[in-house]
Design a protein around this motif. Structure first.
Motif, PDB file in Angstrom:
ATOM      1  N   THR A   9      89.862  60.073   3.057  1.00 27.30           N
ATOM      2  CA  THR A   9      88.698  60.449   3.857  1.00 27.30           C
ATOM      3  C   THR A   9      89.169  61.207   5.091  1.00 27.30           C
ATOM      4  N   GLY A  10      88.242  61.868   5.764  1.00 25.39           N
ATOM      5  CA  GLY A  10      88.612  62.667   6.937  1.00 25.39           C
ATOM      6  C   GLY A  10      87.384  63.213   7.627  1.00 25.39           C
ATOM      7  N   PHE A  11      87.603  64.091   8.587  1.00 28.23           N
ATOM      8  CA  PHE A  11      86.488  64.680   9.330  1.00 28.23           C
ATOM      9  C   PHE A  11      85.532  65.439   8.407  1.00 28.23           C
ATOM     10  N   ALA A  12      86.074  66.167   7.442  1.00 29.05           N
ATOM     11  CA  ALA A  12      85.227  66.975   6.557  1.00 29.05           C
ATOM     12  C   ALA A  12      84.325  66.090   5.700  1.00 29.05           C
ATOM     13  N   GLN A  13      84.849  64.923   5.268  1.00 24.69           N
ATOM     14  CA  GLN A  13      84.049  63.997   4.471  1.00 24.69           C
ATOM     15  C   GLN A  13      83.032  63.277   5.350  1.00 24.69           C
ATOM     16  N   LEU A  14      83.432  62.985   6.586  1.00 23.17           N
ATOM     17  CA  LEU A  14      82.575  62.216   7.489  1.00 23.17           C
ATOM     18  C   LEU A  14      81.433  63.055   8.044  1.00 23.17           C
ATOM     19  N   HIS A  15      81.733  64.285   8.457  1.00 24.06           N
ATOM     20  CA  HIS A  15      80.736  65.116   9.134  1.00 24.06           C
ATOM     21  C   HIS A  15      80.134  66.190   8.231  1.00 24.06           C
ATOM     22  N   GLY A  16      80.795  66.496   7.127  1.00 27.15           N
ATOM     23  CA  GLY A  16      80.281  67.523   6.227  1.00 27.15           C
ATOM     24  C   GLY A  16      79.705  66.910   4.963  1.00 27.15           C
ATOM     25  N   LYS A  17      79.490  67.758   3.968  1.00 22.36           N
ATOM     26  CA  LYS A  17      78.993  67.319   2.666  1.00 22.36           C
ATOM     27  C   LYS A  17      79.872  67.928   1.592  1.00 22.36           C
ATOM     28  N   TYR A  18      79.564  67.590   0.345  1.00 21.92           N
ATOM     29  CA  TYR A  18      80.383  68.087  -0.760  1.00 21.92           C
ATOM     30  C   TYR A  18      80.374  69.615  -0.814  1.00 21.92           C
ATOM     31  N   ASP A  19      79.203  70.210  -0.500  1.00 18.57           N
ATOM     32  CA  ASP A  19      79.081  71.669  -0.607  1.00 18.57           C
ATOM     33  C   ASP A  19      79.259  72.381   0.737  1.00 18.57           C
ATOM     34  N   THR A  20      79.820  71.698   1.734  1.00 20.74           N
ATOM     35  CA  THR A  20      80.108  72.355   3.008  1.00 20.74           C
ATOM     36  C   THR A  20      81.074  73.517   2.772  1.00 20.74           C
ATOM     37  N   PRO A  21      80.803  74.712   3.337  1.00 24.17           N
ATOM     38  CA  PRO A  21      81.695  75.866   3.119  1.00 24.17           C
ATOM     39  C   PRO A  21      83.130  75.548   3.508  1.00 24.17           C
ATOM     40  N   PHE A  22      84.079  76.173   2.806  1.00 24.00           N
ATOM     41  CA  PHE A  22      85.498  75.878   3.024  1.00 24.00           C
ATOM     42  C   PHE A  22      85.969  76.264   4.429  1.00 24.00           C
ATOM     43  N   ASP A  23      85.388  77.319   5.007  1.00 20.74           N
ATOM     44  CA  ASP A  23      85.818  77.683   6.353  1.00 20.74           C
ATOM     45  C   ASP A  23      85.408  76.626   7.371  1.00 20.74           C
ATOM     46  N   ASP A  24      84.249  75.987   7.145  1.00 19.91           N
ATOM     47  CA  ASP A  24      83.834  74.892   8.035  1.00 19.91           C
ATOM     48  C   ASP A  24      84.701  73.651   7.799  1.00 19.91           C
ATOM     49  N   LYS A  25      85.072  73.396   6.542  1.00 19.37           N
ATOM     50  CA  LYS A  25      85.966  72.269   6.254  1.00 19.37           C
ATOM     51  C   LYS A  25      87.328  72.481   6.916  1.00 19.37           C
ATOM     52  N   LEU A  26      87.809  73.726   6.899  1.00 18.36           N
ATOM     53  CA  LEU A  26      89.082  74.043   7.539  1.00 18.36           C
ATOM     54  C   LEU A  26      89.016  73.719   9.027  1.00 18.36           C
ATOM     55  N   LYS A  27      87.921  74.117   9.679  1.00 16.65           N
ATOM     56  CA  LYS A  27      87.783  73.852  11.115  1.00 16.65           C
ATOM     57  C   LYS A  27      87.766  72.351  11.403  1.00 16.65           C
ATOM     58  N   MET A  28      87.072  71.585  10.561  1.00 14.89           N
ATOM     59  CA  MET A  28      87.025  70.133  10.749  1.00 14.89           C
ATOM     60  C   MET A  28      88.407  69.514  10.577  1.00 14.89           C
ATOM     61  N   ASP A  29      89.150  69.996   9.579  1.00 13.09           N
ATOM     62  CA  ASP A  29      90.494  69.456   9.333  1.00 13.09           C
ATOM     63  C   ASP A  29      91.458  69.818  10.461  1.00 13.09           C
ATOM     64  N   LEU A  30      91.334  71.033  11.004  1.00 16.07           N
ATOM     65  CA  LEU A  30      92.170  71.422  12.140  1.00 16.07           C
ATOM     66  C   LEU A  30      91.792  70.622  13.388  1.00 16.07           C
ATOM     67  N   LEU A  31      90.504  70.344  13.532  1.00 16.42           N
ATOM     68  CA  LEU A  31      90.054  69.530  14.663  1.00 16.42           C
ATOM     69  C   LEU A  31      90.672  68.137  14.590  1.00 16.42           C
ATOM     70  N   TYR A  32      90.753  67.584  13.382  1.00  8.56           N
ATOM     71  CA  TYR A  32      91.404  66.277  13.206  1.00  8.56           C
ATOM     72  C   TYR A  32      92.891  66.363  13.549  1.00  8.56           C
TER      73      TYR A  32
END
Length: 443
Positions: free
Chosen positions: A392-415
């Motif tokens: 689990t991580g920021f992308a799973q916690l704050h995003g959804k399965y279909d969250t765009p990859f660029d937004d997932k990247l930002k969440m993962d870098l934020l973590y």
């Protein structure tokens, strides 16, 4: 008079603390009222016990962000209240033992748990409704150079203040952005700068708002995220930023690994009955195999095989090759749909954590053959490989399965750039539990 959001956050905290204290003493009063009072030793033990419960609740209050008003779905808030009360309920029995407060009646702990859930939910509902009722609509102006990007940002912002938000867009062309912003200063409460501007333009706009004491939000790009929480050095008169992609020390790595091992052992023991039931369900639904092994890209690109419960038909990619799964993918089995919605298909990955391939918290590992395809549309996506992937991580916690990859990247870098990784991991673990009861997050 319109009160600020901080005022309502404080009121919510105050109400919650009153409810916690009330829940423990009201039952002792009722027992006395009906002629069956507790002993003086019982009441003295409760008085010793309650301050520790308050401290525990304060921690959970901030972990589950129960101070938020006006922008969180009430069902999600209720889950935070339930889990906080349940953790306090469990801690209640443990604290009564470790504090040697054996005279704390078990009925007090049990009935206070019920009272807390009811009254905390009621207080949060009322405070949230009052805040939304008395607060005027939030006027937001999105500044952008691209209409499509601005509309995407606007859709996200419409959820502020429980939807009581008026979002408008101003497209900036050429060097006239300061003039356009100047004209809009008095008409909006909040300004949002998206990621379509270059560094120099962002600096000029931020400086402009800073001098005028106006609230401004910035949609960060990769550059801004890399500058987050740097190590600072002053050499003579020279100020330096030490930029690390991952803000984690050697000691934190050891502690994080120890937490991973403990959490994984405990999780596998607790979920052992679930593992048995799910295994039998898969066999009865679509036969063997029960588990599905798939190659994933780990830290620094090292490939490993992740272990999950099989949620698709056998040989699902025999004719299609590696493809990303979609929400209504026809290859997903009946049991698989349930497992994916609840996240139970992830349980076997705790074995990967024990092996050291995964951490409990970290970026979601992707398949090596899909990393290149994703990277074509999302530059710098491979930066995630500098961080050990997790369940689990920021992308799973704050995003959804279909969250765009660029937004997932930002969440993962934020973590990765968090100043205290251990506390962040604890925050993510506690809140991940809610995801099992939030189907919209698992779509």
């Amino acid at each position: 008079m319109v009160r600020s959001k901080r005022f309502y956050n404080f009121v919510q905290l105050l109400f919650d603390l009153i409810v916690i204290c009330f829940s423990y003493f009201i039952w002792t009063y009722l027992k006395s009222f009906f002629g069956r009072p507790y002993t003086s030793a019982n009441i003295a033990s409760v008085k010793v016990f309650v301050p520790y419960v308050i401290i525990a609740y304060l921690l959970l209050f901030f972990i589950y962000r129960l101070y938020e008003v006006g922008g969180v779905d009430f069902y999600e808030t209720f889950l935070g209240i339930f889990f906080s009360s349940f953790i306090i309920f469990i801690l209640g029995f443990a604290l009564s033992f470790f504090l040697r407060a054996f005279s704390v009646p078990r009925t007090v702990i049990i009935y206070s748990f019920i009272i807390q859930i009811i009254l905390l939910a009621l207080s949060h509902f009322v405070v949230n409704k009052v805040y939304i009722k008395v607060s005027p609509p939030l006027k937001v102006l999105v500044l952008s150079k691209d209409e499509k990007e601005a509309k995407t940002v606007s859709e996200y912002l419409k959820g502020l203040r429980a939807g009581k938000t008026n979002v408008q867009i101003t497209l900036i062309e050429g060097n006239n952005f300061l003039k356009k912003v100047e004209d809009a200063l008095k008409n909006f409460d909040l300004f949002v700068i998206d990621d379509t501007f270059n560094v120099e333009e962002k600096f000029e706009m931020l400086k402009f708002f800073a001098y005028r004491d106006k609230p401004v939000y910035l949609v960060p790009g990769v550059y801004e995220l890399l500058l987050l929480n740097p190590q600072t050095h002053i050499v003579n008169d020279l100020t330096l930023f030490e930029i690390n992609l991952v803000n984690i020390s050697g000691v934190e790595r050891i502690v994080k690994r120890a937490i991973d091992i403990i959490v994984s052992f405990v999780a596998l023991i607790i979920f052992s009955p679930v593992i048995l039931i799910v295994s039998l369900s898969i066999i009865f639904d679509s036969g063997r195999p029960v588990f599905f092994l798939q190659e994933r890209a780990g830290v620094n690109g090292k490939v490993f095989k992740t272990i999950k419960f099989r949620t698709m038909i056998k040989d699902a990619e025999k004719y299609t090759g590696p493809v990303l799964s979609s929400e209504n993918d026809p290859r997903i089995t009946k049991v698989g749909k349930f497992l994916r919605k609840t996240g139970l298909d992830e349980i076997p990955q705790f074995i990967n954590v024990l092996k050291g391939d995964l951490s409990v918290v970290g970026p979601r590992p992707e398949r090596p053959e899909l990393m290149e395809k994703i990277g074509e549309d999302t530059p710098n996506f491979d930066m995630r490989l500098k961080v050990k992937p997790g369940i689990t991580g920021f992308a799973q916690l704050h995003g959804k399965y279909d969250t765009p990859f660029d937004d997932k990247l930002k969440m993962d870098l934020l973590y990765a750039k968090q100043r205290n990784v251990i506390l962040t991991d604890i925050y993510v673990m506690f809140n991940t539990v809610k995801l099992f009861l939030l189907p919209k997050k698992r779509k």
